[in-house]
Design a protein around this motif. Structure first.
Motif, PDB file in Angstrom:
ATOM      1  N   GLY A  50       0.953  -1.201   0.114  1.00  0.00           N
ATOM      2  CA  GLY A  50      -0.005  -0.035  -0.042  1.00  0.00           C
ATOM      3  C   GLY A  50       0.879   1.243   0.077  1.00  0.00           C
ATOM      4  O   GLY A  50       2.102   1.180   0.180  1.00  0.00           O
ATOM      5  N   GLN A  51       0.277   2.603  -0.080  1.00  0.00           N
ATOM      6  CA  GLN A  51       0.877   3.467  -0.234  1.00  0.00           C
ATOM      7  C   GLN A  51       1.981   4.023   1.031  1.00  0.00           C
ATOM      8  O   GLN A  51       2.997   4.421   0.839  1.00  0.00           O
ATOM      9  N   VAL A  52       1.040   3.819   2.225  1.00  0.00           N
ATOM     10  CA  VAL A  52       2.078   4.114   3.529  1.00  0.00           C
ATOM     11  C   VAL A  52       3.139   2.789   3.621  1.00  0.00           C
ATOM     12  O   VAL A  52       4.122   3.102   3.920  1.00  0.00           O
ATOM     13  N   GLY A  53       2.635   1.606   3.280  1.00  0.00           N
ATOM     14  CA  GLY A  53       3.605   0.582   3.377  1.00  0.00           C
ATOM     15  C   GLY A  53       5.056   0.678   2.441  1.00  0.00           C
ATOM     16  O   GLY A  53       6.029   0.492   2.854  1.00  0.00           O
ATOM     17  N   ILE A  59       3.510  -2.845  12.974  1.00  0.00           N
ATOM     18  CA  ILE A  59       2.342  -1.658  12.504  1.00  0.00           C
ATOM     19  C   ILE A  59       1.599  -2.540  11.483  1.00  0.00           C
ATOM     20  O   ILE A  59       1.965  -2.744  10.547  1.00  0.00           O
ATOM     21  N   ASN A  60       0.333  -2.444  12.049  1.00  0.00           N
ATOM     22  CA  ASN A  60      -0.792  -2.975  10.969  1.00  0.00           C
ATOM     23  C   ASN A  60      -1.297  -1.661   9.892  1.00  0.00           C
ATOM     24  O   ASN A  60      -2.234  -0.812  10.486  1.00  0.00           O
ATOM     25  N   LEU A  61      -0.649  -1.572   8.737  1.00  0.00           N
ATOM     26  CA  LEU A  61      -1.210  -0.721   7.713  1.00  0.00           C
ATOM     27  C   LEU A  61      -2.115  -1.159   6.778  1.00  0.00           C
ATOM     28  O   LEU A  61      -2.728  -0.519   5.975  1.00  0.00           O
ATOM     29  N   ALA A  62      -2.414  -2.500   6.947  1.00  0.00           N
ATOM     30  CA  ALA A  62      -3.377  -3.221   5.908  1.00  0.00           C
ATOM     31  C   ALA A  62      -4.837  -2.937   6.315  1.00  0.00           C
ATOM     32  O   ALA A  62      -5.128  -2.875   7.391  1.00  0.00           O
ATOM     33  N   TRP A 119      -6.881  11.608   5.502  1.00  0.00           N
ATOM     34  CA  TRP A 119      -6.503  12.399   3.843  1.00  0.00           C
ATOM     35  C   TRP A 119      -5.033  11.890   3.722  1.00  0.00           C
ATOM     36  O   TRP A 119      -4.161  12.795   3.159  1.00  0.00           O
ATOM     37  N   VAL A 120      -4.823  10.720   3.532  1.00  0.00           N
ATOM     38  CA  VAL A 120      -3.507  10.281   3.328  1.00  0.00           C
ATOM     39  C   VAL A 120      -3.161  10.332   1.534  1.00  0.00           C
ATOM     40  O   VAL A 120      -4.035   9.728   0.888  1.00  0.00           O
ATOM     41  N   TYR A 121      -2.236  10.749   1.105  1.00  0.00           N
ATOM     42  CA  TYR A 121      -1.796  10.924  -0.164  1.00  0.00           C
ATOM     43  C   TYR A 121      -0.400  10.630  -0.422  1.00  0.00           C
ATOM     44  O   TYR A 121       0.537  10.927   0.471  1.00  0.00           O
ATOM     45  N   THR A 122      -0.038  10.235  -1.455  1.00  0.00           N
ATOM     46  CA  THR A 122       1.317  10.187  -2.101  1.00  0.00           C
ATOM     47  C   THR A 122       1.528  11.122  -3.181  1.00  0.00           C
ATOM     48  O   THR A 122       2.880  11.641  -3.453  1.00  0.00           O
ATOM     49  N   GLY A 123       0.611  11.497  -3.892  1.00  0.00           N
ATOM     50  CA  GLY A 123       0.776  12.260  -5.253  1.00  0.00           C
ATOM     51  C   GLY A 123       1.071  11.519  -6.541  1.00  0.00           C
ATOM     52  O   GLY A 123       0.568  10.166  -6.547  1.00  0.00           O
TER      53      GLY A 123
END
Length: 294
Positions: free
Chosen positions: A10-13, A55-58, A151-155
């Motif tokens: 995922g994006q944070v992962g 850390i559970n990011l899923a 509101w998480v984003y990577t762009g």
């Protein structure tokens, strides 16, 4: 400290893997959170090293798709049941755990200009929010910590989808969007969030110079700093950062943009407790947006 994290694709992962190359990222092939049995322990052929943190990011994050009846069992398994199983097994393995959650667990009914503290009573408006709230409770029951973000984003570099990437794509394609101007929140750049979660993991492992593990509250908020803004403001800023005329974006009320899942109107998270604890505040959303567009 040895750091493990789910949701590695995922994006944070992806941001976590880039920021912490020695951390161990787990994908669905390693631990299937959608399966009938969530088995974290089978991943470890030997016990994890002392001071390990998971850390559970899923998560199932397609907010509107989660409303569909045919998707609800899957959403429930991933977002509501799996966090409790991960927390229980982490506890048995001697690992601390951080369950990453969302502002969607809140009603968003606070007045404009107010933020939502960690003590705000959750009252989800959507099935996605309800599933994440149930996941919080399940994880907390086994001693895990919960970190809510928003509101998480990577762009544009995101291989998936996020709001900032969508706005940049629309700008480049000559499409002038209508964007809601009465929903408030804190945009959070994924690499900045990954850094904050990594710092909290070090604190839980007893390896932080300013934070004692016993002082860390069970629930914290971690999101981009600066004043909360609307989706409309983030859209205009994204157009401008991508080199396009921000006046191409039109602000509209939520009532003119119906969605299957109801959104909290004021989703701004209070983040002062994070800083008071001794953890570094995340950079302001403007700094994150500038990084995203580089």
């Amino acid at each position: 400290m040895t750091l493990y994290f789910t949701g590695a694709s995922g994006q944070v992962g992806r941001a976590m893997g880039a920021l912490s190359p020695h951390a161990v990222g787990l994908t669905r092939r390693d631990v299937d959170l959608a399966g009938d049995v969530v088995d974290l322990r089978s991943f470890f052929s030997t016990p994890p090293p002392p001071h390990s943190v998971l850390i559970n990011l899923a998560a199932y994050t397609a907010v509107d798709d989660a409303e569909a009846q045919e998707n609800r069992e899957l959403v429930h398994r991933i977002n509501a049941i799996a966090p409790g199983e991960l927390a229980r097994q982490s506890q048995e393995l001697g690992m601390a755990m951080i369950q990453v959650s969302t502002e969607y667990v809140l009603s968003g009914r606070r007045e404009k200009g107010q933020c939502n503290p960690t003590t705000e009573t959750p009252a989800p408006l959507s099935y996605y929010g309800q599933s994440k709230w149930e996941g919080e409770q399940a994880a907390l029951a086994y001693g895990a910590h919960v970190v809510r973000t928003s509101w998480v984003y990577t762009g544009p570099r995101n291989s998936g989808r996020d709001f900032v990437k969508t706005m940049a794509d629309l700008a480049g394609r000559g499409i002038d969007p209508n964007v809601v101007n009465d929903q408030w929140g804190r945009p959070t750049y994924a690499p900045h969030l990954a850094g904050g979660l990594g710092e909290m993991a070090r604190a839980l492992a007893g390896q932080h110079e300013a934070v004692v593990p016993a002082d860390i509250p069970q629930v914290l908020h971690c999101a981009g700093s600066g004043e909360p803004i609307t989706w409309y403001e983030l859209a205009t800023a994204s157009f401008a950062a991508a080199g396009y005329d921000s006046q191409r974006v039109t602000g509209i009320p939520t009532s003119e943009y119906p969605t299957p899942a109801k959104r909290p109107l004021n989703a701004a998270l209070c983040v002062d407790e994070w800083e008071r604890l001794g953890l570094a505040p995340l950079p302001a959303w403007q700094a994150g947006l500038a990084k995203a567009m580089q």
